[in-house]
Write a protein that holds these residues in place. Structure first.
Motif, PDB file in Angstrom:
ATOM      1  N   LYS A 167     -47.670 -39.007  15.014  1.00  0.00           N
ATOM      2  CA  LYS A 167     -49.264 -39.470  15.000  1.00  0.00           C
ATOM      3  C   LYS A 167     -50.045 -39.372  13.904  1.00  0.00           C
ATOM      4  O   LYS A 167     -49.830 -38.251  13.212  1.00  0.00           O
ATOM      5  CB  LYS A 167     -49.615 -38.499  16.268  1.00  0.00           C
ATOM      6  CG  LYS A 167     -51.219 -38.935  16.667  1.00  0.00           C
ATOM      7  CD  LYS A 167     -51.429 -38.055  17.933  1.00  0.00           C
ATOM      8  CE  LYS A 167     -52.976 -38.497  18.277  1.00  0.00           C
ATOM      9  NZ  LYS A 167     -53.298 -37.713  19.447  1.00  0.00           N
ATOM     10  N   THR A 192     -49.710 -47.242  20.871  1.00  0.00           N
ATOM     11  CA  THR A 192     -51.120 -46.713  20.912  1.00  0.00           C
ATOM     12  C   THR A 192     -51.234 -46.062  22.355  1.00  0.00           C
ATOM     13  O   THR A 192     -51.740 -44.922  22.449  1.00  0.00           O
ATOM     14  CB  THR A 192     -52.087 -48.145  21.274  1.00  0.00           C
ATOM     15  OG1 THR A 192     -51.892 -48.837  20.020  1.00  0.00           O
ATOM     16  CG2 THR A 192     -53.286 -47.923  21.646  1.00  0.00           C
ATOM     17  N   THR A 197     -48.656 -44.334  23.689  1.00  0.00           N
ATOM     18  CA  THR A 197     -48.252 -42.911  23.402  1.00  0.00           C
ATOM     19  C   THR A 197     -49.024 -41.836  22.971  1.00  0.00           C
ATOM     20  O   THR A 197     -49.347 -40.773  23.549  1.00  0.00           O
ATOM     21  CB  THR A 197     -46.950 -42.877  22.811  1.00  0.00           C
ATOM     22  OG1 THR A 197     -46.151 -44.159  23.341  1.00  0.00           O
ATOM     23  CG2 THR A 197     -46.117 -41.756  22.496  1.00  0.00           C
ATOM     24  N   PHE A 198     -49.761 -42.410  21.856  1.00  0.00           N
ATOM     25  CA  PHE A 198     -50.612 -41.351  21.225  1.00  0.00           C
ATOM     26  C   PHE A 198     -51.880 -41.351  21.881  1.00  0.00           C
ATOM     27  O   PHE A 198     -52.524 -40.003  21.762  1.00  0.00           O
ATOM     28  CB  PHE A 198     -50.965 -41.804  19.897  1.00  0.00           C
ATOM     29  CG  PHE A 198     -49.720 -41.745  18.876  1.00  0.00           C
ATOM     30  CD1 PHE A 198     -48.747 -40.979  19.106  1.00  0.00           C
ATOM     31  CD2 PHE A 198     -49.329 -42.879  17.760  1.00  0.00           C
ATOM     32  CE1 PHE A 198     -47.624 -40.776  18.128  1.00  0.00           C
ATOM     33  CE2 PHE A 198     -48.259 -42.764  16.982  1.00  0.00           C
ATOM     34  CZ  PHE A 198     -47.336 -41.769  17.230  1.00  0.00           C
ATOM     35  N   THR A 199     -52.446 -42.251  22.727  1.00  0.00           N
ATOM     36  CA  THR A 199     -53.988 -42.063  23.253  1.00  0.00           C
ATOM     37  C   THR A 199     -53.457 -41.477  24.750  1.00  0.00           C
ATOM     38  O   THR A 199     -54.109 -40.449  24.932  1.00  0.00           O
ATOM     39  CB  THR A 199     -54.704 -43.280  23.269  1.00  0.00           C
ATOM     40  OG1 THR A 199     -53.846 -44.383  23.913  1.00  0.00           O
ATOM     41  CG2 THR A 199     -55.015 -43.784  21.740  1.00  0.00           C
ATOM     42  N   THR A 200     -53.050 -42.305  25.619  1.00  0.00           N
ATOM     43  CA  THR A 200     -53.040 -42.068  27.032  1.00  0.00           C
ATOM     44  C   THR A 200     -52.005 -40.809  27.220  1.00  0.00           C
ATOM     45  O   THR A 200     -52.346 -39.968  28.047  1.00  0.00           O
ATOM     46  CB  THR A 200     -52.722 -43.260  27.729  1.00  0.00           C
ATOM     47  OG1 THR A 200     -53.606 -44.333  27.606  1.00  0.00           O
ATOM     48  CG2 THR A 200     -52.920 -43.096  29.346  1.00  0.00           C
ATOM     49  N   ALA A 201     -50.940 -40.963  26.718  1.00  0.00           N
ATOM     50  CA  ALA A 201     -50.021 -40.076  26.792  1.00  0.00           C
ATOM     51  C   ALA A 201     -49.911 -38.651  26.152  1.00  0.00           C
ATOM     52  O   ALA A 201     -49.395 -37.519  26.575  1.00  0.00           O
ATOM     53  CB  ALA A 201     -48.178 -40.407  26.584  1.00  0.00           C
ATOM     54  N   GLY A 202     -50.712 -38.773  24.972  1.00  0.00           N
ATOM     55  CA  GLY A 202     -51.063 -37.798  24.438  1.00  0.00           C
ATOM     56  C   GLY A 202     -49.888 -37.136  23.580  1.00  0.00           C
ATOM     57  O   GLY A 202     -49.955 -35.741  23.181  1.00  0.00           O
ATOM     58  N   LEU A 203     -48.848 -37.989  23.284  1.00  0.00           N
ATOM     59  CA  LEU A 203     -47.822 -37.276  22.444  1.00  0.00           C
ATOM     60  C   LEU A 203     -48.115 -37.242  20.894  1.00  0.00           C
ATOM     61  O   LEU A 203     -48.901 -37.845  20.295  1.00  0.00           O
ATOM     62  CB  LEU A 203     -46.684 -38.202  22.795  1.00  0.00           C
ATOM     63  CG  LEU A 203     -46.041 -38.211  24.200  1.00  0.00           C
ATOM     64  CD1 LEU A 203     -44.801 -38.928  24.409  1.00  0.00           C
ATOM     65  CD2 LEU A 203     -45.752 -36.746  24.761  1.00  0.00           C
ATOM     66  N   ASP A 204     -47.144 -36.504  20.269  1.00  0.00           N
ATOM     67  CA  ASP A 204     -47.616 -36.420  18.567  1.00  0.00           C
ATOM     68  C   ASP A 204     -46.579 -37.060  17.870  1.00  0.00           C
ATOM     69  O   ASP A 204     -46.755 -37.227  16.737  1.00  0.00           O
ATOM     70  CB  ASP A 204     -47.470 -35.007  18.305  1.00  0.00           C
ATOM     71  CG  ASP A 204     -48.645 -34.217  18.810  1.00  0.00           C
ATOM     72  OD1 ASP A 204     -49.710 -34.723  18.881  1.00  0.00           O
ATOM     73  OD2 ASP A 204     -48.530 -32.788  19.170  1.00  0.00           O
TER      74      ASP A 204
END
Length: 111
Positions: free
Chosen positions: A110, A54, A56-63
């Motif tokens: 993602k 969660t 990684t995909f939201t705060t860090a913005g990775l795909d």
């Protein structure tokens, strides 16, 4: 800085001792069995994996998130699968003695 290592099933006896103390018996009425301690560890690891995904995909913005585990630790693969990862292959990692060990690789794109 303090670095914590992840819990493993080898920690279950210590976790059982911690959760079998007087304060736990006072709250729950009974001591924790070894099986219950192992289940708590597995649940905590799965929950932690989901939190990392969660973040990684939201705060860090990775795909995409990739993870790997030692082939002698299939429980880690089950945790990753439970968190939504798919096994994608292996990656040779050098062991301390210099031999290649085929780590199991997992990925989660993602959605």
């Amino acid at each position: 800085m303090v670095t914590l290592r992840p819990l493993t099933l080898d920690d279950a006896p210590a976790l059982q001792r911690v959760y079998s103390g007087a304060s736990v018996r006072y709250t729950t009425g009974k001591a924790l069995t070894l099986d219950q301690a192992e289940k708590k560890i597995r649940t905590a690891l799965a929950r932690a994996a989901k939190y990392v995904v969660t973040f990684t995909f939201t705060t860090a913005g990775l795909d995409r998130v990739e993870a790997m585990h030692h082939p002698a630790n299939p429980a880690s693969g089950r945790v990753l699968t439970k968190a939504g990862f798919t096994r994608t292959g292996t990656s040779d990692q050098l062991a301390e003695e210099g031999t290649a060990v085929p780590y199991q690789v997992y990925s989660l794109p993602k959605r």
